[in-house]
Every structure is written in C-alpha cells, then in structure tokens.
Design an enzyme around this catalytic site. Structure first.
Site, mmCIF file in Angstrom:
data_model
loop_
_atom_site.group_PDB
_atom_site.id
_atom_site.type_symbol
_atom_site.label_atom_id
_atom_site.label_comp_id
_atom_site.label_asym_id
_atom_site.label_seq_id
_atom_site.Cartn_x
_atom_site.Cartn_y
_atom_site.Cartn_z
ATOM 1 N N ARG A 236 0.816 -1.218 0.000
ATOM 2 C CA ARG A 236 0.000 0.000 0.000
ATOM 3 C C ARG A 236 0.847 1.263 0.000
ATOM 4 O O ARG A 236 0.597 2.205 0.746
ATOM 5 C CB ARG A 236 -0.938 0.018 1.202
ATOM 6 C CG ARG A 236 -2.080 -0.986 1.077
ATOM 7 C CD ARG A 236 -2.999 -0.916 2.277
ATOM 8 N NE ARG A 236 -4.321 -1.459 1.955
ATOM 9 C CZ ARG A 236 -4.606 -2.754 1.920
ATOM 10 N NH1 ARG A 236 -3.686 -3.656 2.166
ATOM 11 N NH2 ARG A 236 -5.832 -3.158 1.613
ATOM 12 N N THR A 300 -14.492 -0.950 -3.499
ATOM 13 C CA THR A 300 -13.219 -0.400 -3.005
ATOM 14 C C THR A 300 -12.484 -1.491 -2.235
ATOM 15 O O THR A 300 -13.053 -2.528 -1.924
ATOM 16 C CB THR A 300 -13.433 0.759 -2.001
ATOM 17 O OG1 THR A 300 -13.930 0.212 -0.764
ATOM 18 C CG2 THR A 300 -14.379 1.795 -2.531
ATOM 19 N N ASP A 301 -11.257 -1.256 -1.881
ATOM 20 C CA ASP A 301 -10.607 -2.099 -0.890
ATOM 21 C C ASP A 301 -10.856 -1.452 0.487
ATOM 22 O O ASP A 301 -11.489 -0.394 0.602
ATOM 23 C CB ASP A 301 -9.108 -2.277 -1.210
ATOM 24 C CG ASP A 301 -8.536 -3.528 -0.539
ATOM 25 O OD1 ASP A 301 -9.169 -4.055 0.402
ATOM 26 O OD2 ASP A 301 -7.448 -3.979 -0.937
ATOM 27 N N TRP A 302 -10.351 -2.098 1.500
ATOM 28 C CA TRP A 302 -10.593 -1.789 2.923
ATOM 29 C C TRP A 302 -10.372 -0.294 3.256
ATOM 30 O O TRP A 302 -9.251 0.196 3.110
ATOM 31 C CB TRP A 302 -9.636 -2.661 3.719
ATOM 32 C CG TRP A 302 -9.853 -2.758 5.184
ATOM 33 C CD1 TRP A 302 -9.303 -1.933 6.126
ATOM 34 C CD2 TRP A 302 -10.632 -3.732 5.871
ATOM 35 N NE1 TRP A 302 -9.696 -2.347 7.367
ATOM 36 C CE2 TRP A 302 -10.520 -3.452 7.247
ATOM 37 C CE3 TRP A 302 -11.436 -4.810 5.483
ATOM 38 C CZ2 TRP A 302 -11.153 -4.211 8.226
ATOM 39 C CZ3 TRP A 302 -12.064 -5.567 6.452
ATOM 40 C CH2 TRP A 302 -11.927 -5.265 7.804
ATOM 41 N N ASP A 304 -10.823 2.371 1.824
ATOM 42 C CA ASP A 304 -10.048 3.178 0.885
ATOM 43 C C ASP A 304 -10.681 4.491 0.456
ATOM 44 O O ASP A 304 -10.017 5.293 -0.194
ATOM 45 C CB ASP A 304 -9.647 2.331 -0.333
ATOM 46 C CG ASP A 304 -8.367 1.558 -0.031
ATOM 47 O OD1 ASP A 304 -7.530 2.107 0.713
ATOM 48 O OD2 ASP A 304 -8.230 0.427 -0.494
#
Ligand code: BGC
Length: 751
Positions: A236, A300-302, A304
């Site tokens: 990330r 989305t991812d976590w 985000d």
C-alpha cells in the site's frame, strides 16, 4: 383444443414471468421505489467484526456477533453487503447460522433486498473450518498448469458456496513485478501472460456457467491497478508506472479476466504517479469502464475512501473523499468499520453535489449481481450445496497441485532423490510449522494461528515420522517458528555422526499484507547462520525453501547440494515436499519469476536490451546484465530432457497466417517425467524499445523414460504486437525469434 392452448399460453406467460422475476425491468422498478438512504445502503459494505462485540481489525480474535448492531446496520442504514469474519474461521454450521440471521433481518425490511456477503477465499476457503487449502498462486504459476488452476477454483467455489458464501474476493491479477512486495505470493509471478492465463482459469472456475448454480461464486479481480509494483516494495505504498508499462505489464491480466466474464473488481488501495486509484476517473471510468469494457461492479478495498482524506491527503474532508471516489466510478464502498460513508453520500446526493442518476447506476449493478447470484430467489445458505464440502477429491487435488508446484533449483551430484534407508537431520523453522506451509489467508488473515488448522494437517516433521522409523529422523524443531531453539543444532556430536543427510527447511513464516513488509530481501540473519552451522557439519545437504517470495540465499547457496523451492504449498504441502525429496514424485515446476542473487539487482526476465548490456572494459560490451540466482523458467527434473529438430513452418508469416513451431522432446533417462515448456518471442527492433523477450505460450508434456515426442505450438500475429502509451496495439513488420530454452529460430513478420 382452444381451451388447452390458452392454458399452455398462460403457463408459458407464468414461466416467462418467473424467469424474468428479477429481469432488468424489475430491477429498475425496485430502484424507482428506493429512497436515497436505501440506495446508499446498497452501496455500503460493512465488516462483520464491526457488527460484533468489539471492532475487529483483522486481529484474528473471535468476537460475538451482536444482533442489535446487525439490525441497526440493515434496518436503519440499509446496508447491502457484509464481509469478513469476526475472528478466525467458522464451521459451516456457524456460517449458516450467521447468514440466516443476516438474511432474516434483510428480508423483513420493506424492500426485502437480500444482503450480499463477500469473503476472501484466496487459496481455498480461508474462513471455513476444515476447508481444503491449495498452493498459493505463486506456486500454482510454477505448475504451468491452467487445468489444475481451474479445478482448484471449482473446488474453492463449491466449498465457499457450501458455506453460504457467494462472493469471493479473488483472484489477485496483480503482476508480481517487485519481489519485496509482501503480497508477491498472491500473484502468479512476474509475467503478464502467465498471470492472464492462470487468472482467467480461476475466474472461469469460480463463475462456471452461471452464478445462480449452487456450485459457483462471483469472482472479484483485484487490485485494479498497479498495486504490485510499489517503489519501496512495501504494501500500500506509491507506484510510479508509465502508461506504456501499465498497458504492457499490468492491464493485460485484467483485460483477459474481463473478457472471461469476471463479475466484480476491487481497486488498488495505493496510488500511481501521485494519483490514488480510488480517486482516478481516468483509471476507473475512462480506462476500466470505457476502454476495457467492464460492465460489472466496482468495490473499493478496505477503508479506501476515507483514506483519500486520512492517508493520501487529496480530500480535505471525509465527505469530499466520498464525492471524489463516487465520481471516479466506485459502486460499493468497503467502508467497513463505520457508517460515515452512508452519511456523507446521502448528504452529497440530497444537496445536489452528486446526482441521483449516478448512484442509481451503481445500485443497478449491485442488484444485478444479487439477482445473478440467485439471492432474490433464495437468500439463505443452500443446504444441498453442503454435500460439495470436504470431498476426498479436493485432498488429491491439493496434493497433486502442491507436487506440481515444487521447483527443483539445484541437484549437484544427483543428491536428489534421497535414498529412503538413510538417516536425516531436519533443521530449520519450516520443518515443523503449519503456518509456514500455508501462508497468509489460512483459517485467519495472517495464517499464523497453528491451533486453528485442522487436526489432519501435517508438518514436514509429522510426515517424516509417519514414513520413516524413529532412528532415521533427527529433529528438534519447535512448531513456534521463531523459537530460538529452531536456529541451533541441538544434538550431540555422536548423534550427528550417524546422520547421512541434512535437510534444511528455511524461508518465511506466514504473513499477509503490510505485516509482511521487509527491508531486505535477503533471508534473515538467524536462518543464514543456521545454514552456515549446517554446512559446517560436512554432510550432504539439501535446502527446502518454504516462502512466498524469493528470499536471497547467495551467502550459502553454493554450499547446498540440492535446493527445492516449495513456495507456500498449502494443506498437503508437507506430503508433497517429502514426495519430491524421495522421488515419489518427479518435480516439474518452473519458476514464475526471476530469483535474484543480490538485493540490488531485481531485474525481471523481460527487461530491456539496455539493462542486459554490461560494459566490462572500454569498447567491450557483453549481454550479461541479467545475473539472477535462478532464471524465470528454471526448474530441474529427475528425468533428463532434451530438445532437438526445432523448426518453424516458414521463415516469413504475413497477416493472419499462423506460425507453427515444432520440435522433438526426448526423455533421455529411464525416469518418467513431465517437462514444462515456456515459449518466448523476441522482437528484434520496434519503434518502442522492445523487451529482450516475452512469454507467449506454455505447455506441459509427460514422457515415459526413454520416450520421445514431437511437440507443436502455434502462434500468430496476436503474439507479436506491443502496446503504446495510449493502449493501442502496434504490430510492426520485422524480424522476430522464437526462443525455447537454448533453441532459437528467426522469422520475418509482414503486415
Ligand atoms: C485486502 C483485500 C481483501 C480485503 C478484504 C484488504 O485488506 O487488500 O485483498 O480482499 O482486505 O478482506
């Protein structure tokens, strides 16, 4: 007669109605009935841990689900999707209870819209107790076997659906361009063709002939796009990727998966060229939707969206972050530990800062997915899907895929296969550890909880003890990977004097995502020291690497007689490793990445001619810049294969003509074996600097000892183009070569 026709007609109409029960029109009608709050709720995904006794941050501690919190989420916030576990893996029965409670609440709301549950079933069904865990993608890529990837996905889909879970956040289609990246093991390695080929097999295996079948799950391609090549190697963190590289290396696997019918996609948490992908209209709408033609749902991812404000600092407020992400093209927000997204999106729509039409488009995609998954017909866990859980055939599949994934990197003096009547000293933390064999996403996020593995799981030591007599195996390795004892040789000189072979099990313990960040690709100090102590024993020595990325072993690899790279082989990994060590399985795996020799030299096999060129003295150049410990495609066998009569059907092809490649493959030994064959194309000159070569085809050939076979491979112009920065395919006249191992033939292509 007439009466009968009318009856048939009415039955026909009724059936049509049933089929169309949730056709497009019905979905539009439903959307018309929905309030802004209800629409926004559909776009909201909440973590089960957040609806439990305390907030779960993937810490693996089991939490009690709180029904009042669940009701609040669904009834008051209209939440349309939930993910994750509130701890580690659950039994099937527990999953069914949880999902039944969730759907009971959802179906009692005025609109009766079922909840869509999403889960990470990454190499098997991560979060269901007793599921079968298969090798991670990095090992699957070494098999060069698309059929086995497909079978694994089918088994995973069945075990997932049996658990009541219909949406799988898999496969990872990121191309493993940076071996430092802690998610390298989730990739199919460094080559876009390999990632595309195996990735699409997973998609087909998950989605099968339709999502409403109780054996299928919706797949989720991830993480679009450019996640896998962070500059720092840390998870990330920012990547700097030119448009040309994006098109040539990162986009092809997603394009192939879209064409294979993937239903959903998850977005890269990070940023490319200073633009967070979650905020990029250019990447999400212009590229993904308009150019690549993706029609499915974007999640989305976590966290985000809020992170556009909190981490990326491109949105001054959380509300602004929501506006930017929705404008960029997000359909569903994996919020997942608050309702802030709902509040801000409702406000944005009501204040006119975002149009209701915009959110209708997202809601439509979400409802279509729910319809396709059969949730409107039956939202509850399907009892008759349970029969597909835990089948014996999955164990065989796990064993066979793990065996095929093993890569024999070195075999000096034919030290392997080992004789079965000798004495073995097992050293190294990997010798007695289930977590190390299974890696991340194994019954918990980090995969490092030894006590949640099924009782039937075996460590390498267990398998040795089962297969050999007590006095043949010397081992004092503790299951706790980092136990100080595991880095010493705790035996007397006398005990050691009886040993014939030392087998060293080194590599990495389980980790997932950021907790797996490292500052150095070199194997850690303790393990290198242990290897040196083992070398000092002056016995025949074999190294087995159990690891998700190529940790550098140059300090001691020259002293190893044999080296096997086992990757993260999963639940039958210990058996597969021992099978390979003792010749019960003849290894055939080949590296899906370049194994570096030095931490400052992470060149991939498909580098430019410029990188390959080294100036050793004034006016003297050699093409020796690619100096890995082991090359992409390396992998030995107990058989001895040779290639001869390498031919092309023509030295020129034009337009749509096919190029046929043929050669004789011979097994010169008396050991039956399988040969993985990588076929590369080299473009000699192009208007954009070409790579030295690119993988274009893979095949596997089994040959009995002494047998020979003619192998044919067909390529065409689709294997010769390259992308420019606009994503246009350029196909230029000129000389190309086909390369297979040390064989090479040139031909001319004419448009
Ligand atoms: C990971 C995703 C995963 C998601 C849900 C994130 O931290 O990046 O790959 O699907 O969590 O568990």
């Amino acid at each position: 007669m007439i009466k009968h026709s009318a009856k048939y007609f009415l039955t026909f109409l009724f059936l049509c109605n049933l089929i169309c029960l949730f056709g497009q029109d019905q979905i539009d009608l439903l959307i018309e009935k929905m309030t802004v709050e209800q629409k926004v709720g559909q776009m909201t995904q909440i973590n089960l841990g957040f609806l439990s006794s305390s907030v779960d941050q993937h810490d693996g501690k089991v939490k009690k689900i709180d029904k009042e919190k669940l009701k609040n989420a669904i009834e008051n916030h209209h939440v349309g999707s939930i993910l994750n576990t509130a701890g580690t893996a659950y039994t099937i029965e527990k999953w069914h209870r949880i999902l039944t409670d969730i759907q009971d609440i959802a179906l009692a709301t005025p609109l009766e819209i079922p909840v869509l549950y999403g889960i990470d079933a990454i190499h098997g069904v991560t979060y269901t107790k007793g599921s079968t865990l298969f090798p991670h993608n990095i090992g699957l890529a070494a098999t060069r076997n698309p059929a086995i990837a497909n079978q694994i996905a089918v088994a995973t889909a069945k075990e997932s659906r049996a658990s009541g879970l219909r949406w799988n956040f898999d496969p990872v289609l990121d191309v493993g361009r940076n071996p430092l990246w802690p998610r390298f093991c989730e990739t199919f390695g460094e080559d876009p063709f390999l990632v595309s080929t195996l990735g699409t097999e997973l998609i087909k295996g998950y989605e099968q002939d339709g999502l409403s079948e109780n054996t299928a799950v919706a797949s989720c391609m991830k993480h679009f796009i450019g996640y896998s090549d962070p500059k720092s190697g840390k998870d990330r963190t920012e990547a700097y990727i030119s448009d040309i590289t994006l098109w040539q290396k990162h986009i092809p696997s997603f394009k192939a998966a879209i064409d294979a019918g993937a239903s959903t996609i998850m977005i890269n948490s990070s940023m490319i060229n200073d633009v967070p992908v979650h905020a990029s209209y250019r990447l999400l709408t212009e590229l993904l939707r308009n150019k690549l033609g993706f029609k499915g749902m974007i999640v989305t991812d976590w966290e985000d969206i809020i992170r556009l404000h909190e981490r990326h600092k491109i949105a001054k407020t959380p509300r602004e972050a929501v506006r930017i992400a929705i404008e960029a093209g997000i359909d569903m927000s994996m919020v997942p530990n608050s309702f802030s997204f709902c509040e801000h999106l409702i406000d944005l729509v009501k204040s006119g800062d975002l149009s209701e039409d915009r959110i209708d488009a997202s809601v439509r995609r979400i409802l279509v997915l729910k319809r396709d998954l059969g949730l409107f017909e039956n939202a509850y866990p399907e009892k008759d899907a349970v029969q597909n859980f835990g089948l014996q055939e999955y164990q065989s599949l796990a064993l066979n895929s793990a065996r095929e994934s093993m890569v024999l990197l070195k075999n000096s003096g034919q030290v392997l296969p080992l004789p079965k009547n000798k004495k073995y000293l097992l050293l190294g933390p990997g010798a007695n550890c289930l977590s190390a064999l299974n890696g991340c996403w194994s019954y918990s996020w980090q995969g490092d909880k030894e006590d949640v593995y099924p009782k039937t799981s075996r460590t390498i030591l267990d398998v040795f003890q089962e297969r050999f007599s007590e006095n043949q195996v010397l081992c004092d390795v503790k299951s706790d990977y980092s136990n100080a004892d595991n880095f010493n040789i705790n035996f007397s000189d006398e005990e050691i004097s009886n040993v014939d072979y030392v087998i060293l099990f080194l590599g990495e313990n389980a980790y997932a995502e950021s907790p797996g960040n490292i500052d150095d690709l070199t194997l850690d100090h303790n393990q290198i020291e242990l290897a040196k102590k083992a070398i000092a024993l002056d016995k025949k020595i074999v190294l087995v690497l159990i690891q998700g990325r190529p940790r550098i072993i140059s300090d001691f690899s020259a002293k190893m007689d044999g080296i096997v790279n086992a990757f993260l082989p999963g639940s039958m990994g210990a058996q597969a490793i021992v099978d390979v060590l003792f010749g019960d399985f003849n290894p055939s795996g080949t590296l899906p990445f370049t194994y570096p020799a030095n931490s400052g030299d992470l060149l991939t096999y498909d580098h430019k001619n410029l990188s390959a060129m080294v100036r050793t003295a004034p006016n003297k150049k050699t093409y020796g810049g690619y100096h890995p410990a082991f090359k992409f495609g390396d992998g030995l066998s107990y058989s001895d294969f040779s290639i001869s009569d390498f031919k092309l059907n023509s030295d020129t092809i034009s337009g749509d003509e096919k190029l046929q490649i043929s050669f004789q493959l011979k097994n010169n030994s008396n050991v039956d074996g399988t040969k993985n064959i990588d076929v590369f194309i080299k473009d000699h000159f192009a208007t954009l600097a070409p790579d030295v070569m690119n993988l274009k085809a893979i095949t596997k050939v089994f040959l009995k000892g002494g047998a020979q076979k003619e192998v044919f491979i067909t390529l065409d112009k689709n294997d010769l183009f390259f992308f420019n920065a606009k994503g246009e395919k350029l196909l230029e006249d000129g000389f190309f070569s086909v390369l297979i191992e040390d064989q090479n033939q040139s031909f001319y292509f004419k448009n």
